[in-house]
Motif scaffolding. Structure first.
Motif, PDB file in Angstrom:
ATOM      1  N   PRO A  26     -17.902  22.249  13.820  1.00  0.00           N
ATOM      2  CA  PRO A  26     -18.366  22.016  12.449  1.00  0.00           C
ATOM      3  C   PRO A  26     -17.554  22.753  11.382  1.00  0.00           C
ATOM      4  N   THR A  27     -16.667  23.671  11.786  1.00  0.00           N
ATOM      5  CA  THR A  27     -15.828  24.384  10.821  1.00  0.00           C
ATOM      6  C   THR A  27     -14.567  23.594  10.506  1.00  0.00           C
ATOM      7  N   ASN A  28     -13.863  23.154  11.540  1.00  0.00           N
ATOM      8  CA  ASN A  28     -12.587  22.447  11.364  1.00  0.00           C
ATOM      9  C   ASN A  28     -12.726  20.935  11.464  1.00  0.00           C
ATOM     10  N   ASN A  29     -13.789  20.470  12.124  1.00  0.00           N
ATOM     11  CA  ASN A  29     -14.043  19.050  12.346  1.00  0.00           C
ATOM     12  C   ASN A  29     -12.961  18.446  13.228  1.00  0.00           C
ATOM     13  N   HIS A  30     -12.804  17.113  13.239  1.00  0.00           N
ATOM     14  CA  HIS A  30     -11.985  16.466  14.261  1.00  0.00           C
ATOM     15  C   HIS A  30     -11.138  15.332  13.719  1.00  0.00           C
ATOM     16  N   THR A  31     -10.079  15.033  14.472  1.00  0.00           N
ATOM     17  CA  THR A  31      -9.262  13.852  14.235  1.00  0.00           C
ATOM     18  C   THR A  31      -9.051  13.159  15.578  1.00  0.00           C
ATOM     19  N   ILE A  32      -9.051  11.820  15.538  1.00  0.00           N
ATOM     20  CA  ILE A  32      -8.889  11.034  16.760  1.00  0.00           C
ATOM     21  C   ILE A  32      -7.903   9.906  16.475  1.00  0.00           C
ATOM     22  N   PRO A  33      -6.849   9.761  17.296  1.00  0.00           N
ATOM     23  CA  PRO A  33      -5.950   8.628  17.104  1.00  0.00           C
ATOM     24  C   PRO A  33      -6.746   7.318  17.207  1.00  0.00           C
ATOM     25  N   ASN A  34      -6.518   6.414  16.268  1.00  0.00           N
ATOM     26  CA  ASN A  34      -7.312   5.190  16.194  1.00  0.00           C
ATOM     27  C   ASN A  34      -6.396   3.971  16.267  1.00  0.00           C
ATOM     28  N   ASN A  35      -6.603   3.134  17.282  1.00  0.00           N
ATOM     29  CA  ASN A  35      -5.832   1.907  17.422  1.00  0.00           C
ATOM     30  C   ASN A  35      -6.612   0.682  16.952  1.00  0.00           C
ATOM     31  N   GLY A  36      -7.786   0.895  16.374  1.00  0.00           N
ATOM     32  CA  GLY A  36      -8.625  -0.209  15.925  1.00  0.00           C
ATOM     33  C   GLY A  36      -9.536  -0.746  17.018  1.00  0.00           C
ATOM     34  N   LYS A  37      -9.296  -0.338  18.248  1.00  0.00           N
ATOM     35  CA  LYS A  37     -10.119  -0.770  19.387  1.00  0.00           C
ATOM     36  C   LYS A  37     -10.653   0.451  20.126  1.00  0.00           C
ATOM     37  N   MET A  38     -10.985   1.464  19.354  1.00  0.00           N
ATOM     38  CA  MET A  38     -11.451   2.720  19.897  1.00  0.00           C
ATOM     39  C   MET A  38     -12.950   2.834  19.645  1.00  0.00           C
ATOM     40  N   LEU A  39     -13.637   3.457  20.594  1.00  0.00           N
ATOM     41  CA  LEU A  39     -15.033   3.769  20.321  1.00  0.00           C
ATOM     42  C   LEU A  39     -15.325   5.194  20.691  1.00  0.00           C
ATOM     43  N   LEU A  40     -16.325   5.709  20.032  1.00  0.00           N
ATOM     44  CA  LEU A  40     -16.682   7.114  20.105  1.00  0.00           C
ATOM     45  C   LEU A  40     -18.057   7.236  20.742  1.00  0.00           C
ATOM     46  N   LEU A  41     -18.162   8.120  21.724  1.00  0.00           N
ATOM     47  CA  LEU A  41     -19.449   8.457  22.321  1.00  0.00           C
ATOM     48  C   LEU A  41     -19.802   9.849  21.826  1.00  0.00           C
ATOM     49  N   VAL A  42     -20.928   9.956  21.131  1.00  0.00           N
ATOM     50  CA  VAL A  42     -21.390  11.240  20.594  1.00  0.00           C
ATOM     51  C   VAL A  42     -22.696  11.583  21.292  1.00  0.00           C
ATOM     52  N   ARG A  43     -22.735  12.760  21.921  1.00  0.00           N
ATOM     53  CA  ARG A  43     -23.935  13.212  22.633  1.00  0.00           C
ATOM     54  C   ARG A  43     -24.486  14.440  21.933  1.00  0.00           C
TER      55      ARG A  43
END
Length: 109
Positions: A26-43
């Motif tokens: 929560p301090t620095n947060n995140h970046t994720i390479p995105n190809n337009g066909k990416m999905l994120l699982l958040v638990r």
């Protein structure tokens, strides 16, 4: 500090081993390479309250920042979120979390 990178697991027909979760930062947060066909699982690994993940949209509309998209993840549950069109979210998805109880996994097809 720079955003924390979340690795993307490429899904194949042969199958892949379950990846290791990235703990929310929560301090620095995140970046994720995105190809337009990416999905994120958040638990949400917490058992007491819902947590929020925020997906930042790059660019401006009429000189104003675009309102980020927020998703609530109930306590002790998971949410699959996506896909993220590159025209809207860019080639790097910017993800903010409100607590380290959120665990992230990214998958591309």
């Amino acid at each position: 500090m720079p955003r924390t990178a979340v690795p993307v697991t490429q899904i194949t027909r042969a199958g892949v081993a379950a990846p290791t979760e990235t703990t929310g930062d929560p301090t620095n947060n995140h970046t994720i390479p995105n190809n337009g066909k990416m999905l994120l699982l958040v638990r949400n690994s917490g058992s007491t309250v819902a947590r929020t993940v925020t997906l930042r949209l790059p660019g401006l509309t009429d000189g104003q920042a675009i309102t980020p998209r927020t998703v609530s993840v109930a306590q002790s549950t998971s949410r699959y979120i996506g896909p993220f069109p590159t025209g809207d979210y860019g080639s790097n998805l910017l993800v903010d979390v409100d607590n380290a109880e959120l665990k992230l996994l990214a998958f591309a097809i």
